[in-house]
Design an enzyme around this catalytic site. Structure first.
Site, PDB file in Angstrom:
ATOM      1  N   GLU A  10       0.807  -1.216   0.000  1.00 58.00           N
ATOM      2  CA  GLU A  10       0.000   0.000   0.000  1.00 58.00           C
ATOM      3  C   GLU A  10       0.838   1.263   0.000  1.00 58.00           C
ATOM      4  O   GLU A  10       0.467   2.279  -0.568  1.00 58.00           O
ATOM      5  CB  GLU A  10      -0.925  -0.011   1.229  1.00 58.00           C
ATOM      6  CG  GLU A  10      -1.864   1.159   1.285  1.00 58.00           C
ATOM      7  CD  GLU A  10      -3.208   0.797   1.898  1.00 58.00           C
ATOM      8  OE1 GLU A  10      -3.640  -0.358   1.765  1.00 58.00           O
ATOM      9  OE2 GLU A  10      -3.821   1.690   2.508  1.00 58.00           O
ATOM     10  N   ASP A 110      -3.152  -3.225   2.862  1.00 55.95           N
ATOM     11  CA  ASP A 110      -3.907  -3.399   4.109  1.00 55.95           C
ATOM     12  C   ASP A 110      -5.124  -4.278   3.826  1.00 55.95           C
ATOM     13  O   ASP A 110      -5.779  -4.124   2.794  1.00 55.95           O
ATOM     14  CB  ASP A 110      -4.383  -2.052   4.659  1.00 55.95           C
ATOM     15  CG  ASP A 110      -3.213  -1.150   5.063  1.00 55.95           C
ATOM     16  OD1 ASP A 110      -2.053  -1.633   5.046  1.00 55.95           O
ATOM     17  OD2 ASP A 110      -3.455   0.017   5.370  1.00 55.95           O
ATOM     18  N   TYR A 321       3.594   5.622  13.099  1.00 58.62           N
ATOM     19  CA  TYR A 321       2.586   5.988  12.101  1.00 58.62           C
ATOM     20  C   TYR A 321       1.423   6.758  12.743  1.00 58.62           C
ATOM     21  O   TYR A 321       0.787   6.252  13.675  1.00 58.62           O
ATOM     22  CB  TYR A 321       2.069   4.705  11.461  1.00 58.62           C
ATOM     23  CG  TYR A 321       1.272   4.905  10.202  1.00 58.62           C
ATOM     24  CD1 TYR A 321       1.903   5.314   9.032  1.00 58.62           C
ATOM     25  CD2 TYR A 321      -0.095   4.683  10.189  1.00 58.62           C
ATOM     26  CE1 TYR A 321       1.172   5.493   7.875  1.00 58.62           C
ATOM     27  CE2 TYR A 321      -0.830   4.853   9.035  1.00 58.62           C
ATOM     28  CZ  TYR A 321      -0.191   5.265   7.880  1.00 58.62           C
ATOM     29  OH  TYR A 321      -0.900   5.448   6.737  1.00 58.62           O
TER      30      TYR A 321
END
Length: 686
Positions: A10, A110, A321
């Site tokens: 991703e 994901d 993140y």
DNA sequence: GCAAGGTC
């Protein structure tokens, strides 16, 4: 030819982790036009791991949008839409190059609805239909090496086509509803008044605007009512304290006056002293929305700004993140190392770090919320260098929150003293911190106001300095601010952690809302009114819930994407036809409120000379802007303005001279406030 | 021109 597997991820960070986890040794890292990729050999096969950059393909209308309804859309490379997403071109080209000699394909995006669409589009539009059909799926919920290896060893033999179909349906439904209703409103104004106004509506933005509009209506229709409170100023062993009558608000002035009369010239006697101890645990680790709320409260940053700064800190490898919902920190994170590094990187964290490191165990407080892909936000321990002021402040907030998680609960003592004066009962509260615990690590961000009362004995007599009768007014409900509306969106379940702040920003940019204490403009109110009347579906958060049910049905194979899309089209056809019948009337109303909003936006405040409106005006002669009075030429009051930056009225009068105060926002400079009067006494001493 | 969703 040796078989070659292409693993599609991703995003770049995920590609790096996946390559490191799967490669037997160190993977060979390469770059194509700035796009990172990784090669290695595994069990006699060549493997290439390559990232996407989120969605590389987006929906676009296939012909010019002239009329509605319009349902003709298709996927195009993201860089071909608008001026944004320019980097996606390099990603598409890099993947195309690396896919040339690939014999097998794996989606490692994901495992959710959007991730499935991202990979499916890469496969379909870059690698070919055959690749899409034959691709396998890695299914993992964290990016740990362990999980990734497991996912590779237990590859799903095909893509989750139902999930992809659900995702594509979500994209289409949002486009159909959003673009058509937006187009309908803009067209209405254009046909009614021959002018273009950029108007928009959508599944998330419109319910958000409606929430704000309902609050606005409550505030506008609010009738303040007077009430009275009776306060007692007493001498508490040499310290002045203000006690409140136990009844609180008196709606009847006479009753309040009777209390005052009953207390006059009488001493206060301590009736009771109650103390309670309570523990307060540290707050949970930050997820994005908690960070946005706290950065707004402590630093005054908008949620969008916080998100941008957090992204910068993440890219500098200083924090984990940031786009996460999780309030959990798994034990696999090396807390000891991180705290050691934080302590050695900066003098201000040395003491707290040393204290925490001396604890027998480092276990963080955690919250309830989870995220399938990422833990809560935490500092990595890397030494920060060359940060801007805003980055440094947000980093400090994140570090202090992180350190707090390991601290002991704070121990607070609250105290309530009841006083008796001539048969009337008053009380006063105090609070003090007995043990600081985590509060000292959170520093100034921990808002625990102490009010320390002296030791008092029951029966003790206290001198009354004053009995005060105060008239107050009931207050309207609070306005939302950018952080609290983002929080509200999360509560009602609209938007995602990544989009909510931007969607609120869009409401500002459309001119629907204004101010840090959010006011809905006339235009915003009219958009909501028009849609409530002709397309109420799009004003409710129920539309999101309906979408989610439809997506679930597609995933479970109970409905097909085509059925769902067809039903939405039929419903929209009906709604849009009705809208069209009334479009001239709708257009006139929208245009009128648009003009009213523009005019109000120019209003900076009351003219101190004649009471008219001071307005942002552009000189015909010089084309420079200045502030003039709406009563010109009867009133010649005017003020000069700085020529650069955007000007926002703050609705306040200067404390020193009474002239309106404005805020000026300039690109690259911090916003500043000034009163309009150049001769203001406050400016004299500089 | 107009959505919402991923990403840097």
């Amino acid at each position: 030819m040796v078989a070659k597997t292409l693993i599609i991820c991703e995003k770049p960070a995920a590609a790096a982790k996946i390559a490191v986890a799967l490669a037997p040794g160190q993977p060979e890292a390469g770059q194509l036009n700035g796009v990172p990729f990784y090669n290695f050999e595994l069990e006699g096969r060549r493997v290439t791991v390559v990232p996407a950059l989120g969605h590389l393909f987006v929906l676009k209308n296939l012909k010019p949008l002239r009329d509605y309804p319009c349902y003709e859309v298709g996927w195009v490379p993201a860089y071909r839409v608008g001026g944004r997403a320019t980097r996606t071109k390099a990603f598409i080209e890099a993947i195309r190059e690396l896919a040339k000699d690939a014999t097998d394909f794996i989606s490692a995006c994901d495992y959710d609805i959007e991730g499935s669409v991202i990979a499916a589009n890469v496969l379909r539009f870059i690698c070919g239909e055959e690749a899409l059909r034959r691709a396998k799926r890695m299914k993992f919920s964290t990016l740990t090496a362990e999980d990734l290896r497991q996912a590779y060893e237990h590859l799903l033999p095909r893509l989750d086509y139902e999930l992809i179909e659900a995702g594509v349906a979500r994209h289409l439904l949002d486009w159909y509803w959003g673009m058509n209703v937006s187009l309908a409103m803009s067209t209405a104004v254009r046909l009614a008044e021959q002018r273009f106004v950029k108007l928009s509506a959508g599944r998330v933005q419109t319910p958000t605007l409606r929430i704000l509009a309902e609050r606005e209506r409550e505030i506008r229709s609010f009738k303040p009512e007077p009430y009275w409170v009776v306060n007692l100023v007493v001498d508490l062993n040499g310290m002045e304290g203000v006690a409140e009558h136990v009844k609180g608000r008196f709606s009847d002035r006479v009753a309040a006056e009777r209390v005052v009369a009953a207390c006059r010239e009488k001493p206060a006697r301590v009736f009771s002293v109650e103390k309670h101890r309570q523990q307060r645990s540290p707050p949970p680790p930050f997820n994005l929305s908690d960070l946005q709320m706290e950065a707004h409260r402590c630093l005054g940053y908008s949620p969008l700004r916080t998100q941008q700064i957090a992204q910068e800190l993440y890219q500098a490898a200083l924090i984990s993140y940031p786009r996460t919902d999780s309030q959990k920190l798994p034990p696999s994170i090396d807390f000891r190392r991180i705290i050691e590094q934080i302590g050695s990187a900066s003098a201000e964290y040395r003491r707290p770090a040393e204290e925490l490191l001396s604890l027998p165990e480092l276990r963080p407080r955690e919250g309830e919320k989870t995220d399938p892909a990422h833990p809560a936000i935490y500092p990595t321990g890397q030494r920060p260098e060359g940060l801007t002021g805003q980055q440094r402040k947000l980093y400090d907030l994140i570090v202090r929150r992180f350190l707090s998680l390991f601290g002991r609960p704070a121990l607070l003592e609250s105290m309530r003293v009841d006083l008796d004066v001539g048969g009337e009962r008053f009380f006063i509260r105090g609070r003090r911190v007995l043990e600081e615990g985590w509060l000292k690590y959170y520093g100034d961000y921990a808002a625990t106001e102490e009010a320390i009362l002296p030791e008092l004995q029951e029966g003790q007599s206290l001198a009354v300095k004053e009995v005060r009768l105060e008239e107050r007014q009931t207050q309207p409900p609070q306005r939302y601010n950018p952080a609290s509306i983002v929080k509200r969106m999360e509560e009602v379940g609209i938007g995602t952690k990544s989009t909510r702040a931007q969607i609120v920003q869009n409401l500002y940019e459309r001119g629907y809302i204004t101010g840090r204490q959010i006011t809905v403009t006339d235009l915003g109110m009219q958009v909501v009114d028009s849609l409530l009347r002709y397309c109420p579906e799009i004003t409710s958060e129920e539309l999101t819930a309906t979408f989610e049910r439809e997506m679930d049905a597609i995933q479970e194979g109970k409905k097909t994407k085509e059925e769902v899309i067809e039903r939405a089209r039929a419903e929209l056809d009906r709604i849009l036809a009705k809208f069209k019948q009334h479009q001239l009337e709708i257009g006139r109303l929208l245009a009128a409120s648009y003009r009213a909003s523009l005019l109000k936006q120019r209003n900076l405040g009351k003219c101190p000379i004649c009471g008219g409106e001071l307005r942002l005006t552009v000189s015909r002669a010089t084309h420079k802007r200045f502030v003039g009075c709406s009563n010109y030429p009867r009133c010649h009051n005017s003020f000069p303005l700085p020529q650069a930056g955007t000007i926002h009225p703050l609705g306040e009068a200067c404390k020193f001279c009474g002239a309106p105060v404005i805020q000026i926002n300039r690109a690259g400079a911090r916003p500043y406030r000034m009163c309009l009067n150049p001769d203001c006494p406050a400016k004299k001493n500089r």
